[in-house]
Design a protein around this motif. Structure first.
Motif, PDB file in Angstrom:
ATOM      1  N   PHE A   1       2.085  10.506   3.560  1.00  0.00           N
ATOM      2  CA  PHE A   1       0.771  10.842   4.227  1.00  0.00           C
ATOM      3  C   PHE A   1      -0.410   9.587   3.961  1.00  0.00           C
ATOM      4  CE2 PHE A   1      -3.545  13.021   3.749  1.00  0.00           C
ATOM      5  CZ  PHE A   1      -3.603  13.421   5.316  1.00  0.00           C
ATOM      6  N   GLU A   2      -0.735   9.445   3.019  1.00  0.00           N
ATOM      7  CA  GLU A   2      -1.472   8.402   2.779  1.00  0.00           C
ATOM      8  C   GLU A   2      -1.171   6.903   1.806  1.00  0.00           C
ATOM      9  OE1 GLU A   2      -6.278   8.091   0.822  1.00  0.00           O
ATOM     10  OE2 GLU A   2      -5.183  10.192   1.439  1.00  0.00           O
ATOM     11  N   TYR A   3      -1.333   5.814   2.526  1.00  0.00           N
ATOM     12  CA  TYR A   3      -0.787   4.455   1.874  1.00  0.00           C
ATOM     13  C   TYR A   3      -2.032   3.805   1.846  1.00  0.00           C
ATOM     14  CZ  TYR A   3       1.770   0.005   2.100  1.00  0.00           C
ATOM     15  OH  TYR A   3       2.311  -1.228   1.751  1.00  0.00           O
ATOM     16  N   TRP A   4      -2.227   3.042   0.751  1.00  0.00           N
ATOM     17  CA  TRP A   4      -3.431   2.194   0.372  1.00  0.00           C
ATOM     18  C   TRP A   4      -2.824   0.636   0.233  1.00  0.00           C
ATOM     19  CZ3 TRP A   4      -7.576   3.802  -3.701  1.00  0.00           C
ATOM     20  CH2 TRP A   4      -8.206   5.056  -3.294  1.00  0.00           C
ATOM     21  N   ILE A   5      -3.407  -0.314   0.919  1.00  0.00           N
ATOM     22  CA  ILE A   5      -3.072  -1.744   0.705  1.00  0.00           C
ATOM     23  C   ILE A   5      -4.336  -2.555   0.210  1.00  0.00           C
ATOM     24  CG2 ILE A   5      -2.005  -3.790   1.827  1.00  0.00           C
ATOM     25  CD1 ILE A   5      -1.223  -1.956   4.104  1.00  0.00           C
ATOM     26  N   VAL A   6      -4.018  -3.072  -0.940  1.00  0.00           N
ATOM     27  CA  VAL A   6      -5.340  -3.615  -1.542  1.00  0.00           C
ATOM     28  C   VAL A   6      -5.026  -5.332  -1.520  1.00  0.00           C
ATOM     29  CG1 VAL A   6      -6.684  -3.659  -3.678  1.00  0.00           C
ATOM     30  CG2 VAL A   6      -5.546  -1.561  -3.060  1.00  0.00           C
ATOM     31  N   GLU A   7      -6.198  -5.994  -0.944  1.00  0.00           N
ATOM     32  CA  GLU A   7      -6.026  -7.443  -1.211  1.00  0.00           C
ATOM     33  C   GLU A   7      -7.320  -8.040  -1.576  1.00  0.00           C
ATOM     34  OE1 GLU A   7      -4.820 -11.280   1.617  1.00  0.00           O
ATOM     35  OE2 GLU A   7      -4.125  -9.418   2.299  1.00  0.00           O
ATOM     36  N   ASP A   8      -7.584  -9.106  -2.366  1.00  0.00           N
ATOM     37  CA  ASP A   8      -8.982  -9.597  -2.771  1.00  0.00           C
ATOM     38  C   ASP A   8      -8.716 -11.048  -2.430  1.00  0.00           C
ATOM     39  OD1 ASP A   8     -11.339 -10.194  -3.708  1.00  0.00           O
ATOM     40  OD2 ASP A   8     -10.973  -9.366  -5.894  1.00  0.00           O
ATOM     41  N   THR A   9      -9.690 -11.628  -1.599  1.00  0.00           N
ATOM     42  CA  THR A   9      -9.566 -13.012  -1.432  1.00  0.00           C
ATOM     43  C   THR A   9     -10.538 -13.752  -2.498  1.00  0.00           C
ATOM     44  OG1 THR A   9     -11.315 -12.683   0.017  1.00  0.00           O
ATOM     45  CG2 THR A   9      -9.414 -12.923   1.141  1.00  0.00           C
ATOM     46  N   ALA A  10     -11.395 -12.997  -3.375  1.00  0.00           N
ATOM     47  CA  ALA A  10     -12.066 -13.399  -4.063  1.00  0.00           C
ATOM     48  C   ALA A  10     -11.661 -14.228  -5.387  1.00  0.00           C
ATOM     49  CB  ALA A  10     -13.288 -12.584  -4.678  1.00  0.00           C
ATOM     50  N   LEU A  11     -10.387 -13.541  -5.415  1.00  0.00           N
ATOM     51  CA  LEU A  11      -9.757 -14.386  -6.831  1.00  0.00           C
ATOM     52  C   LEU A  11      -8.730 -15.451  -6.254  1.00  0.00           C
ATOM     53  CD1 LEU A  11      -9.069 -10.856  -8.712  1.00  0.00           C
ATOM     54  CD2 LEU A  11     -10.756 -12.770  -9.036  1.00  0.00           C
ATOM     55  N   ASP A  12      -8.727 -15.600  -5.121  1.00  0.00           N
ATOM     56  CA  ASP A  12      -7.605 -16.748  -4.662  1.00  0.00           C
ATOM     57  C   ASP A  12      -8.178 -18.075  -5.196  1.00  0.00           C
ATOM     58  OD1 ASP A  12      -5.535 -17.541  -3.393  1.00  0.00           O
ATOM     59  OD2 ASP A  12      -6.301 -17.596  -1.329  1.00  0.00           O
ATOM     60  N   GLY A  13      -7.139 -18.625  -5.842  1.00  0.00           N
ATOM     61  CA  GLY A  13      -7.487 -20.031  -6.048  1.00  0.00           C
ATOM     62  C   GLY A  13      -7.795 -20.032  -7.660  1.00  0.00           C
ATOM     63  N   PHE A  14      -8.084 -18.840  -8.326  1.00  0.00           N
ATOM     64  CA  PHE A  14      -8.642 -18.991  -9.742  1.00  0.00           C
ATOM     65  C   PHE A  14      -7.383 -19.111 -10.447  1.00  0.00           C
ATOM     66  CE2 PHE A  14     -12.254 -17.795  -8.094  1.00  0.00           C
ATOM     67  CZ  PHE A  14     -13.206 -16.959  -9.174  1.00  0.00           C
ATOM     68  N   PRO A  15      -7.382 -19.984 -11.738  1.00  0.00           N
ATOM     69  CA  PRO A  15      -5.937 -20.437 -12.316  1.00  0.00           C
ATOM     70  C   PRO A  15      -5.400 -19.039 -12.853  1.00  0.00           C
ATOM     71  CG  PRO A  15      -8.106 -21.695 -13.014  1.00  0.00           C
ATOM     72  CD  PRO A  15      -8.613 -20.709 -11.847  1.00  0.00           C
ATOM     73  N   GLY A  16      -4.271 -18.879 -12.706  1.00  0.00           N
ATOM     74  CA  GLY A  16      -3.481 -17.942 -13.322  1.00  0.00           C
ATOM     75  C   GLY A  16      -3.477 -16.464 -12.654  1.00  0.00           C
TER      76      GLY A  16
END
Length: 222
Positions: A137-152
């Motif tokens: 019934f309900e599907y969440w997809i979570v994506e955060d550009t803010a952490l892109d490029g942070f080491p590790g």
């Protein structure tokens, strides 16, 4: 030297060999490494904590299992969601549940949340189609550009690193929670960014913003 193609697994072989491992899922017989990271776990745990509060508030018959597989009948595919909310009243119809934590029926599932990984196409395309077909019934997809490029650090479907395609989360890409709600046999999608409050049909009183979800994946300064 020519290497032979890796052996494809049946879903039963996968459950037998890898059912207890959190690192793998199976798609069309191919073993897929999920590459979990610490920030992935932080975000998943944060969402789970918030949803558990709502489960208690509603006095609902729902729970979040520690480990669970979704077996798609008729295919050699077994997904391992980052977070899944089950309705325990429906488990009587799950023929595998008494022996192993495997779900085969969509109406046993109230909500799935996935944190986007390097295999983001699976979250935005393949799983959207398969979860809708299963009747989730309900599907969440979570994506955060803010952490892109942070080491590790890597992303969460909360697109927690913004690695998804622009056609899914817009241009310029931003940290985005996409909530897919099943209407008849297709998902209707809403995108939430920044201070947008998430809108969940399963948990209508949920008080949670996209920004709070993304912040859960960041390290606390010493």
């Amino acid at each position: 030297m020519v290497q032979s193609a890796p052996k494809l697994l049946t879903v039963d072989e996968f459950i037998s060999y890898y059912g207890d491992s959190d690192r793998y899922e199976l798609i069309d017989g191919e073993l897929i490494e999920m590459e979990p990271t610490g920030p992935h776990e932080q975000v998943s745990a944060f969402i789970g904590r918030k949803l558990n509060v709502e489960i208690d508030r509603q006095d609902a018959t729902y729970f979040i299992p520690h480990r669970c597989l979704i077996k798609l009948l008729g295919t050699d595919t077994a997904f391992r969601p980052h977070l899944i909310v089950l309705d325990q009243t429906r488990l009587i119809n799950e023929r595998l549940w008494q022996k192993e934590p495997v779900i085969t029926l969509g109406n046993s599932i109230k909500l799935i949340a996935e944190v986007v990984s390097t295999n983001w196409q699976n979250h935005y395309a393949r799983k959207v189609e398969d979860y809708a077909t299963l009747g989730v019934f309900e599907y969440w997809i979570v994506e955060d550009t803010a952490l892109d490029g942070f080491p590790g650090l890597k992303q969460v479907s909360v697109d927690y690193l913004g690695i998804g395609g622009r056609e899914y989360i817009g241009k310029p890409k931003q940290p985005t929670v996409t909530i897919c709600t099943l209407v008849e046999d297709e998902y209707q999608k809403q995108l939430f960014q920044n201070n947008d409050q998430l809108v969940s049909s399963t948990f209508p009183n949920l008080q949670l913003t996209a920004k709070q979800v993304f912040a859960a994946g960041q390290s606390v300064p010493m």
